[in-house]
Design a protein around this motif. Structure first.
Motif: not given
Length: 570
Positions: A258-265, A550-559, A564-569
């Motif tokens: 996501a950051c790669v896309k934001l920096y390219e933008r 709990n961010v230490l559980k697999e898949g929790s960060v994406k959820e 926020v990712l949608e708002e940032l497109e």
């Protein structure tokens, strides 16, 4: 149940507070008397009274120490407060030994269960861990560690470099590094790099000493390395280094792309062929939003903002202003960075910063004020200062969450650039996370192999930058391309393993942002509840208590980041 604020009602202005050096010989005697009283207590009433004698002693010592610390960091060239900090560095390890002995008595007492019911299980857990971390064998090492950490701060605070005919400190250069003139940004960046390269031999020497001391202390205390010891020092009881790898992997898989896309933008918006490091801090050709007023104007607007945000935040900021619990402007000899601390005798937070005329000044009035608000709030509901502050994975949710809570008032600070600020701030909050976990893995690698040389450490940093920040380009600067960038991150020196906490907490803050967009009233109730709880529960329990992933559980960060990712497109 709330408690009265006591002395805070009659507190003087910060500048008028009198510093009195505590007589540590007497303090140690008082601590021994507390331990004897605990041993001889006939019932829990006597036992609790003896423990509260310790709490009151600790409040006095902690307040004096924090007052000296604040004034030392405001002017690191002030010999009086530097001497006072040396006094505390010399005595605190001895004091902590006696605190450990007191803890041993409590843990072995028939009143242990009563203590747990009265103050919560986390207090007992802190005492149990305190047994593992405190020993006569490491007292001298702890003194040397504090001295070296202070030497790092002093070395950076005292460093300056010539830029366009004037001598500038690191903070003096930051404004130029955000100029709309790319040549000015580049020259300021090169001066900044020269400054750190010039002091890098000293920094390498300091960090060599810190790494060896910390690894040596871990060995003396029976740890396999400094890593588990460092986790205990940060009160990380719920997870270990292996668990944290799950979070770092999620950052690689979800946030880095996501950051790669934001920096390219950003590169396209700036109209440059290659986004160099000195371009990263400016998001548009028109430049970053800058505050429309000076320090006094911003404090006034912040006071209006916090009064409108909620009755609770209004009461808090009025207290801060009334007692002048800020030191915000950059001055010669002042320590770099920003922080929030507290003066427990007065139930008073204190905010330290280095205003430099950029949007970071507003960030301080929201981020550090979030810490201060949480401490101010917990103090009303928790029975001892120790229970007012959680681990930084939670504490940084308070601060980062407050940055997002204050979005509706940004017109007061940025005028017609407020919307630009909000969009860029949200993106920037996400874009900082890979750097945070890069710092974290770097420290793990260092303490997995504490014998590595300074140049080997630089190679490790350079390798990790390519993993977590593949967009990073230093425009051929040999010192930074060779892995020198980590040296400016004071957390590595002063607070080992404290930095990934920001990344973990940012996910929680983003979750609150999603909730506040749906229902601000309900979201504030959850946020305020988290602030009230302070450090009265463990990390996982506090997340559950406030309805966060709990961010230490697999898949929790994406959820957690979905909205926020949608708002940032991205």
């Amino acid at each position: 149940m709330g408690k009265k604020k006591g002395e805070a009602e009659t507190m003087e202005k910060f500048s008028e507070l009198q510093y009195v050096r505590p007589d540590m010989e007497k303090v140690l005697g008082d601590m021994r008397a507390v331990t004897e009283a605990l041993k001889n207590a006939a019932d829990f009433g006597e036992f609790k009274a003896a423990y509260m004698d310790y709490v009151n002693t600790d409040i006095q010592v902690s307040t004096a120490r924090q007052l000296a610390h604040i004034r030392n960091t405001i002017n690191m060239m002030d010999e009086f407060y530097e001497t006072e900090m040396g006094y505390f560095h010399a005595w605190m390890p001895k004091y902590e030994i006696l605190v450990k002995e007191m803890g041993t008595v409590i843990l072995n007492s028939p009143f242990k269960k009563d203590m747990e019911e009265e103050f919560g299980s986390i207090l007992i857990q802190n005492m149990e861990v305190g047994q593992l971390l405190s020993s006569e064998a490491v007292v001298d090492d702890m003194v040397k560690e504090a001295e070296l950490a202070n030497l790092y701060s002093k070395t950076v605070a005292g460093a300056s470099v010539e830029f366009r005919g004037e001598m500038c400190s690191t903070y003096g250069l930051l404004k130029h590094m955000q100029s709309t003139d790319r040549q000015e940004r580049k020259e300021a960046f090169e001066a900044w790099a020269r400054l750190f390269e010039g002091i890098s031999p000293k920094i390498d020497e300091i960090y060599d000493g810190l790494v060896q001391l910390r690894a040596g202390m871990a060995e003396k205390l029976g740890f396999e390395s400094f890593i588990p010891m460092g986790y205990y020092k940060r009160r990380r009881y719920d997870y270990n280094a292996e668990d944290l790898k799950v979070f770092r992997r999620q950052v690689q898989e979800v946030i880095v792309p996501a950051c790669v896309k934001l920096y390219e933008r950003q590169r396209k918006a700036l109209g440059v062929d290659t986004l160099h490091y000195y371009d990263e801090s400016i998001s548009s050709p028109q430049g970053n939003p800058v505050p429309v007023g000076d320090r006094d104007y911003m404090v006034k607007k912040a006071q209006e903002m916090y009064r409108e945000l909620s009755p609770e935040s209004g009461e808090f900021f009025d207290f801060m202003v009334e007692h002048q619990l800020f030191d915000l402007e950059t001055k010669k000899g002042k320590r770099v960075g920003g922080y929030c601390t507290s003066l427990p005798l007065y139930h008073a937070p204190f905010i330290f910063s280095n205003f430099n005329g950029t949007q970071a000044d507003v960030n301080v009035l929201t981020h550090e004020a979030g810490h201060a608000f949480a401490g101010f709030t917990a103090d009303k509901f928790q029975k001892t200062p120790e229970l007012c502050h959680s681990t930084s994975e939670i504490n940084e949710i308070h601060s980062m969450g407050m940055e997002l809570w204050t979005y509706p008032w940004m017109e007061s600070f940025f005028g017609d650039k407020a919307e630009q600020y909000r969009k860029e701030h949200l993106a920037d909050a996400l874009m900082k996370i890979p750097y945070m976990v890069c710092v974290d893995e770097f420290q793990h690698r260092v303490f997995e192999k504490p014998e590595m040389t300074a140049m080997e450490r630089r190679a490790v940093w350079s390798e990790l930058e390519k993993v977590y920040m593949p967009w990073r380009d230093y425009d051929g600067n040999a010192f930074l391309t060779g892995g020198g960038f980590w040296m400016q991150k004071q957390h590595i020196f002063l607070y080992p393993f404290y930095y990934v906490d920001y990344a973990m907490a940012q996910i929680g803050a983003f979750e609150f942002y999603t909730k506040m967009k749906a229902d601000r009233k309900a979201a504030w109730a959850d946020y305020y509840k988290l602030c009230q709880a302070g450090g009265s529960m463990g990390y996982f329990k506090l997340l559950e208590y406030s309805g966060l992933h709990n961010v230490l559980k697999e898949g929790s960060v994406k959820e957690a980041l979905k909205a926020v990712l949608e708002e940032l497109e991205v």
